[in-house]
Design a protein around this motif. Structure first.
Motif, PDB file in Angstrom:
ATOM      1  N   THR A 100       0.810  -1.211   0.000  1.00  0.00           N
ATOM      2  CA  THR A 100       0.000   0.000   0.000  1.00  0.00           C
ATOM      3  C   THR A 100       0.848   1.269   0.000  1.00  0.00           C
ATOM      4  OG1 THR A 100      -0.129  -0.198   2.407  1.00  0.00           O
ATOM      5  CG2 THR A 100      -1.946  -1.110   1.136  1.00  0.00           C
ATOM      6  N   GLY A 101       2.172   1.109  -0.079  1.00  0.00           N
ATOM      7  CA  GLY A 101       3.062   2.259  -0.084  1.00  0.00           C
ATOM      8  C   GLY A 101       4.033   2.204   1.080  1.00  0.00           C
ATOM      9  N   PRO A 102       5.116   2.980   1.028  1.00  0.00           N
ATOM     10  CA  PRO A 102       6.120   2.964   2.095  1.00  0.00           C
ATOM     11  C   PRO A 102       5.500   3.309   3.452  1.00  0.00           C
ATOM     12  CG  PRO A 102       6.931   4.147   0.173  1.00  0.00           C
ATOM     13  CD  PRO A 102       5.469   3.909  -0.058  1.00  0.00           C
ATOM     14  N   GLU A 103       5.898   2.570   4.482  1.00  0.00           N
ATOM     15  CA  GLU A 103       5.398   2.836   5.815  1.00  0.00           C
ATOM     16  C   GLU A 103       6.448   2.487   6.855  1.00  0.00           C
ATOM     17  OE1 GLU A 103       1.965   0.214   5.775  1.00  0.00           O
ATOM     18  OE2 GLU A 103       3.038  -1.253   6.967  1.00  0.00           O
ATOM     19  N   GLU A 104       6.312   3.072   8.023  1.00  0.00           N
ATOM     20  CA  GLU A 104       7.247   2.794   9.104  1.00  0.00           C
ATOM     21  C   GLU A 104       6.916   1.458   9.765  1.00  0.00           C
ATOM     22  OE1 GLU A 104       7.507   5.909  11.970  1.00  0.00           O
ATOM     23  OE2 GLU A 104       8.840   7.131  10.732  1.00  0.00           O
ATOM     24  N   ARG A 105       7.973   0.706  10.054  1.00  0.00           N
ATOM     25  CA  ARG A 105       7.837  -0.562  10.763  1.00  0.00           C
ATOM     26  C   ARG A 105       8.829  -0.592  11.911  1.00  0.00           C
ATOM     27  NH1 ARG A 105       5.920  -4.646   7.255  1.00  0.00           N
ATOM     28  NH2 ARG A 105       4.223  -3.685   6.077  1.00  0.00           N
ATOM     29  N   CYS A 106       8.491  -1.339  12.931  1.00  0.00           N
ATOM     30  CA  CYS A 106       9.411  -1.524  14.048  1.00  0.00           C
ATOM     31  C   CYS A 106      10.394  -2.640  13.706  1.00  0.00           C
ATOM     32  CB  CYS A 106       8.643  -1.872  15.315  1.00  0.00           C
ATOM     33  SG  CYS A 106       9.672  -1.888  16.804  1.00  0.00           S
ATOM     34  N   ALA A 107      11.671  -2.359  13.889  1.00  0.00           N
ATOM     35  CA  ALA A 107      12.720  -3.362  13.688  1.00  0.00           C
ATOM     36  C   ALA A 107      13.354  -3.683  15.034  1.00  0.00           C
ATOM     37  CB  ALA A 107      13.771  -2.844  12.718  1.00  0.00           C
ATOM     38  N   TYR A 108      13.859  -4.894  15.143  1.00  0.00           N
ATOM     39  CA  TYR A 108      14.460  -5.378  16.388  1.00  0.00           C
ATOM     40  C   TYR A 108      15.814  -6.000  16.076  1.00  0.00           C
ATOM     41  CZ  TYR A 108       9.518  -5.415  17.911  1.00  0.00           C
ATOM     42  OH  TYR A 108       8.208  -5.086  18.193  1.00  0.00           O
ATOM     43  N   THR A 113      24.251 -18.435  23.351  1.00  0.00           N
ATOM     44  CA  THR A 113      24.441 -18.548  21.904  1.00  0.00           C
ATOM     45  C   THR A 113      24.834 -17.190  21.336  1.00  0.00           C
ATOM     46  OG1 THR A 113      22.750 -20.275  21.815  1.00  0.00           O
ATOM     47  CG2 THR A 113      23.383 -19.244  19.733  1.00  0.00           C
ATOM     48  N   GLU A 114      25.991 -17.117  20.710  1.00  0.00           N
ATOM     49  CA  GLU A 114      26.532 -15.826  20.280  1.00  0.00           C
ATOM     50  C   GLU A 114      26.252 -15.599  18.802  1.00  0.00           C
ATOM     51  OE1 GLU A 114      30.597 -15.983  21.860  1.00  0.00           O
ATOM     52  OE2 GLU A 114      29.827 -14.756  23.502  1.00  0.00           O
ATOM     53  N   ILE A 115      25.084 -15.047  18.579  1.00  0.00           N
ATOM     54  CA  ILE A 115      24.639 -14.750  17.231  1.00  0.00           C
ATOM     55  C   ILE A 115      23.750 -13.520  17.305  1.00  0.00           C
ATOM     56  CG2 ILE A 115      22.640 -16.300  17.422  1.00  0.00           C
ATOM     57  CD1 ILE A 115      22.903 -16.903  14.459  1.00  0.00           C
ATOM     58  N   ILE A 116      23.763 -12.694  16.273  1.00  0.00           N
ATOM     59  CA  ILE A 116      22.879 -11.540  16.185  1.00  0.00           C
ATOM     60  C   ILE A 116      21.558 -11.988  15.559  1.00  0.00           C
ATOM     61  CG2 ILE A 116      22.513  -9.340  14.994  1.00  0.00           C
ATOM     62  CD1 ILE A 116      25.524  -8.841  15.224  1.00  0.00           C
ATOM     63  N   ILE A 117      20.447 -11.471  16.080  1.00  0.00           N
ATOM     64  CA  ILE A 117      19.137 -11.740  15.497  1.00  0.00           C
ATOM     65  C   ILE A 117      18.522 -10.413  15.075  1.00  0.00           C
ATOM     66  CG2 ILE A 117      16.824 -12.681  15.830  1.00  0.00           C
ATOM     67  CD1 ILE A 117      17.964 -14.491  17.985  1.00  0.00           C
ATOM     68  N   ALA A 118      18.124 -10.306  13.813  1.00  0.00           N
ATOM     69  CA  ALA A 118      17.512  -9.080  13.287  1.00  0.00           C
ATOM     70  C   ALA A 118      16.145  -9.415  12.709  1.00  0.00           C
ATOM     71  CB  ALA A 118      18.406  -8.454  12.218  1.00  0.00           C
ATOM     72  N   ALA A 119      15.154  -8.587  13.033  1.00  0.00           N
ATOM     73  CA  ALA A 119      13.787  -8.892  12.603  1.00  0.00           C
ATOM     74  C   ALA A 119      12.991  -7.615  12.424  1.00  0.00           C
ATOM     75  CB  ALA A 119      13.107  -9.790  13.632  1.00  0.00           C
ATOM     76  N   VAL A 120      11.968  -7.693  11.568  1.00  0.00           N
ATOM     77  CA  VAL A 120      11.076  -6.561  11.305  1.00  0.00           C
ATOM     78  C   VAL A 120       9.645  -7.047  11.433  1.00  0.00           C
ATOM     79  CG1 VAL A 120      10.359  -4.814   9.620  1.00  0.00           C
ATOM     80  CG2 VAL A 120      12.751  -5.528   9.731  1.00  0.00           C
ATOM     81  N   GLU A 121       8.790  -6.211  12.018  1.00  0.00           N
ATOM     82  CA  GLU A 121       7.397  -6.624  12.181  1.00  0.00           C
ATOM     83  C   GLU A 121       6.704  -6.740  10.822  1.00  0.00           C
ATOM     84  OE1 GLU A 121       4.562  -3.888  13.907  1.00  0.00           O
ATOM     85  OE2 GLU A 121       5.912  -2.197  13.512  1.00  0.00           O
ATOM     86  N   CYS A 122       5.605  -7.485  10.812  1.00  0.00           N
ATOM     87  CA  CYS A 122       4.881  -7.716   9.564  1.00  0.00           C
ATOM     88  C   CYS A 122       3.830  -6.635   9.337  1.00  0.00           C
ATOM     89  CB  CYS A 122       4.208  -9.088   9.611  1.00  0.00           C
ATOM     90  SG  CYS A 122       2.734  -9.141  10.679  1.00  0.00           S
ATOM     91  N   ASN A 123       3.152  -6.742   8.225  1.00  0.00           N
ATOM     92  CA  ASN A 123       2.033  -5.866   7.896  1.00  0.00           C
ATOM     93  C   ASN A 123       0.816  -6.292   8.717  1.00  0.00           C
ATOM     94  OD1 ASN A 123      -0.203  -4.578   6.574  1.00  0.00           O
ATOM     95  ND2 ASN A 123       1.034  -4.393   4.721  1.00  0.00           N
ATOM     96  N   HIS A 124       0.215  -5.358   9.428  1.00  0.00           N
ATOM     97  CA  HIS A 124      -0.937  -5.679  10.281  1.00  0.00           C
ATOM     98  C   HIS A 124      -2.270  -5.288   9.647  1.00  0.00           C
ATOM     99  CE1 HIS A 124       1.733  -6.751  13.568  1.00  0.00           C
ATOM    100  NE2 HIS A 124       2.362  -5.603  13.432  1.00  0.00           N
ATOM    101  N   SER A 125      -2.256  -4.940   8.374  1.00  0.00           N
ATOM    102  CA  SER A 125      -3.493  -4.558   7.706  1.00  0.00           C
ATOM    103  C   SER A 125      -4.491  -5.715   7.711  1.00  0.00           C
ATOM    104  CB  SER A 125      -3.213  -4.142   6.256  1.00  0.00           C
ATOM    105  OG  SER A 125      -4.430  -4.016   5.541  1.00  0.00           O
ATOM    106  N   PRO A 126      -5.758  -5.470   8.083  1.00  0.00           N
ATOM    107  CA  PRO A 126      -6.755  -6.549   8.092  1.00  0.00           C
ATOM    108  C   PRO A 126      -7.111  -7.027   6.691  1.00  0.00           C
ATOM    109  CG  PRO A 126      -7.804  -4.425   8.522  1.00  0.00           C
ATOM    110  CD  PRO A 126      -6.321  -4.182   8.544  1.00  0.00           C
TER     111      PRO A 126
END
Length: 253
Positions: free
Chosen positions: A13-21, A70-83
């Protein structure tokens, strides 16, 4: 330690802000010369914190990593929550039609293009990562599990290992099978894939489909760890229990 920030995601639906971890091992700030492997995960909001999780229960990845060291980096981004099938579209490699969801346009390839060419580059730029394929992994569940399976085949040049928990193979089995058959997979590719025994009743023929896909993956000489989880269900609480199994597969040797 888990850090949170916002990224710009190219949603349908176009660029939008997401939370990354991002999870950083305890040794990250102690040994400033050391570089670390990276595990990318889908549904980032469900990975670390119950307070952010869709159904109030996360995977508990931080607790597992801290407890095991466990010595590893984990990177993740939340998904689209549109119904309006937002998550399905972003996490579907192909367009499919379903009696319940209707026509779902697949934007999974666009999601992966952003992940490997934008998000991964940013993680490698700002954190001390081991950037090569042999130290880069991807994981997810349900539609995120399907995306992880898709990624380890279609984007095999970037990822040497993947964990596909309860992958939604029912969405477009023919396309996934065609992808596996037609794609050349590099040596030393590792894949963990499972399905909960109680999930099998959700989609008729899923056990047969799971068998077909695992057989095709083995024919590609992928190092495959495939399981039917006893009493396994389709939820974060069950996927949390599988962390030791898939982490051992990804980090073996």
């Amino acid at each position: 330690m888990v850090k949170k920030w916002t990224v710009i995601f190219p949603a349908p639906t176009g660029p939008e802000e997401r939370c990354a971890y991002i999870y950083l091992p305890e040794s990250y700030n102690e040994d400033t010369r050391r570089r670390y492997p990276v595990l990318y995960m889908f549904d980032g909001h469900n990975v670390f914190f119950d307070s952010d999780a869709t159904y109030g229960k996360c995977w508990g990845m931080k607790e597992y990593m801290d407890f095991t060291g466990t010595e590893i980096i984990i990177a993740a981004v939340e998904c689209n929550h549109s119904p309006d099938n937002g998550r399905l579209m972003e996490y579907s490699p192909y367009t499919f039609d379903d009696p319940y969801f209707g026509l779902v346009t697949g934007y999974g390839k666009a999601t992966m293009e952003w992940l490997v060419h934008t998000f991964k580059k940013d993680i490698d730029r700002y954190y001390r990562t081991l950037r090569g394929r042999n130290n880069t992994f991807i994981a997810g569940s349900s539609m995120g599990g399907l995306m992880s399976l898709y990624a380890i085949i279609a984007y095999n040049k970037y990822f040497s290992g993947a964990a596909a928990l309860s992958p939604s193979l029912w969405t477009h089995p023919e396309n996934i099978e065609k992808l596996i058959r037609s794609t050349r997979v590099r040596p030393n590719t590792r894949l963990y894939m499972d399905y909960g025994s109680r999930e099998l009743q959700n989609h008729p023929g899923m056990k047969k489909q799971f068998q077909r896909v695992t057989s095709m993956l083995l024919a590609k000489n992928i190092f495959l760890n495939a399981r039917i989880v006893p009493n396994g269900e389709h939820c974060e609480a069950c996927w949390e229990k599988q962390i030791p199994f898939f982490m051992n597969t990804l980090l073996y040797n």
